[in-house]
Design a protein around this motif. Sequence first.
Motif, PDB file in Angstrom:
ATOM      1  N   LEU A  86       0.861  -1.232  -0.056  1.00 48.77           N
ATOM      2  CA  LEU A  86      -0.008   0.169  -0.229  1.00 48.77           C
ATOM      3  C   LEU A  86       0.821   1.336  -0.015  1.00 48.77           C
ATOM      4  N   TRP A  87       1.858   1.227   0.789  1.00 49.27           N
ATOM      5  CA  TRP A  87       2.863   2.513   0.942  1.00 49.27           C
ATOM      6  C   TRP A  87       3.352   2.674  -0.384  1.00 49.27           C
ATOM      7  N   TRP A  88       3.755   1.714  -1.133  1.00 52.72           N
ATOM      8  CA  TRP A  88       4.469   1.891  -2.287  1.00 52.72           C
ATOM      9  C   TRP A  88       3.381   2.179  -3.383  1.00 52.72           C
ATOM     10  N   GLN A  89       2.276   1.681  -3.337  1.00 52.83           N
ATOM     11  CA  GLN A  89       1.237   2.333  -4.350  1.00 52.83           C
ATOM     12  C   GLN A  89       0.999   3.881  -3.888  1.00 52.83           C
ATOM     13  N   TRP A  90       1.056   4.218  -2.823  1.00 54.08           N
ATOM     14  CA  TRP A  90       0.727   5.500  -2.527  1.00 54.08           C
ATOM     15  C   TRP A  90       1.810   6.271  -2.952  1.00 54.08           C
ATOM     16  N   GLN A  91       3.123   5.862  -2.809  1.00 55.55           N
ATOM     17  CA  GLN A  91       4.373   6.840  -3.380  1.00 55.55           C
ATOM     18  C   GLN A  91       4.302   6.693  -4.701  1.00 55.55           C
ATOM     19  N   GLN A  92       3.635   5.980  -5.448  1.00 54.59           N
ATOM     20  CA  GLN A  92       3.535   5.896  -6.798  1.00 54.59           C
ATOM     21  C   GLN A  92       2.474   6.899  -7.303  1.00 54.59           C
TER      22      GLN A  92
END
Length: 683
Positions: A670-676
Amino acid sequence: MKTLQKWLLWLALCWLTLARALAAEGGSAPEMRLADAKTGAPSAALLMNMAVNGNINGMVAGMHISQTFTNPGAGWVNGTYVFPLPENAAVNELTFIVNGRKITAQIKERAQAQQIFEQAKQAGKKAALLEQERPNLFTMSIANIPPHATVQADIHYVELARYDNGQFSLRLPTTLTPRYMPGSAAASNSVVQDDGQVVPLQSGNGWASNTAAVPDAARISPPQTRASSGQNYSVDINLNSGLPLAKVTGSQALVVSNSNGRHHVRLQAGSARMDSDFVLSWQPQAGSEPQAAAFTQTLNGQQYTMLMLVPPSQATRAAIPRQLVFVIDSSGSMAGESMDQAKAGLLQALGYLNPGDTFNIIDFDSEARALFPATVAANEANLQRAQQFINGLEADGGTEIDTALSLATQITQQPDNSKRTAQIVFITDGSVGNERQIFENLQGKLGNTRLFTVGIGSAPNSYFMQKAAQYGRGSYTYIGNSNEVAAQIAALFAKIQAPQLRNIRVNWGVQTDAYPQHIPDLYASEPLLLLAQSQTAPKQFSVSADGNTGPWQHSLDLSQSANSDNLATVWARRKIDNISDSLNLGLIGRDEARDQILPLALAHRLLSEFTSFVAVEEVVSKPQTELPQDLAVANLMPEGSTMAAPYPQTATAAALLQWLGLLLLLTAALWWQWQQHLAKPTA
């Protein structure tokens, strides 16, 4: 934003699943739900009641345990019941009662007995199989119980009464505390243990998985429940002590009648729940306490002799400064009244420390923690800190006894120029499945340190308590309820002030095979108890030792010994114990132990680690079209325990950890997707 909403929904689902995992691990206590082993369909419970009948003559008790199994359902059932007996019970008979007909079981090598039972089971015959899992834990298997039918299994065993502090007693466990099974689940059909031995895993239907440390965990983890569905027991015992008695008491209210010195004992309520040990005690009148007793039996040309000798109390030497390490179990299995008893006992024990003593406290569950880096002086400041530490203890987590004992022995082995006597007082319910691993690891660690065990709770593991104390050259004490704490702790500290007799040497006058082979030190109020086999009857016995006030010796004329049955059985059981001790301590391998125990157990018709009883009704009674369900009888949770049932809090948290791992992975995604999402250029 739709992508963000989707991931937030994922996160919410993760938290919901985590909450379910937490509820499963530590929520309200689940109750046993029986189900068909193959289909999983709900099933009626297999019911069991127990009747205890016994005859006690002198110190020898012959006990009958009648287990009645009732199938209330409409289908056929194969039943399994894992149950405790006294750790010193010499089980020498099984009778299977079907339709009023008694079938005497045969003693066979364990694998052969299992094969006979399975063949009868597959053929549709009624059959019973009795196996030993531990010296105090057994499995009864019953094949092909018809619908709405009752079958009965009668077990006979012989046991010696314990004599301590001027009182005789017998302890009968009726349930067990769920045991901690250390180690990871084994992936193959066998495991290589620390001593290099390859041990096959044993199949079972328990709640625990087999591990390298406990290869039979699935066999010793029966379902447990708080709701009784008939698990009651009754008592009918004839007591002929041979001595005038001051009182006869029990852990349950009793009805005791006396006729010419022979006492008859029953439960006042008629029956009791099988959720705590039953203890029967009898105390001789003042002035009638036994000082020495000898009994003999002649069987098959062999002489068997039992001798009990109570050394006179000697003046206690001046208090020797001690280095005392208290170890207290705060694992999940202690939750409830057991933890309260342990804390009360330890707080009281601090009061017995002398100004010249040093002490430390180790609290353990999944880990072991010492209050102080080393033992400290028993001064007011340190004692106050110890009291605060004890009051803050809470029961939770695993039962890593091995880790706690290692830490305790490390502390007592630290250099101490004062030459204090090193002692460990170990307070626990002993609810572990890896007893043999602990015993073997204990070998060589203690040095001159003495180990005293204190069994806590309604259903402690008495086998662990007794053997750990034996290997640690100490003694064991039981505290069954809160009312016993003060008296038992006081008795323990009066006892461990110093041994009364050391370096005990005996002379039977003839060649004997006697047990124990290595006689331990005797503490105050403890008797010397010996069992011997010989070709010719010994006429004179002598013993010498180092006493507190100098050399001590005593002689006894054995020519007028009273006859007693069952001594050969008790002697054989003690010899098997002696061989098992060598196996427990890693002095011999399993094959060597089997080669010594198997012929001895078969000759004396004794249940053992390598022998079992099997009984078969030679009539095919189950129609081949009927498919029986495999059901296990649930043991009641120990009285006063608040731990979850049947999955103990001390079981590994593997499921919970798996859920946590999954949550962390999803959170990272989720964190990675949010950063993307943030990195995308805005239009």
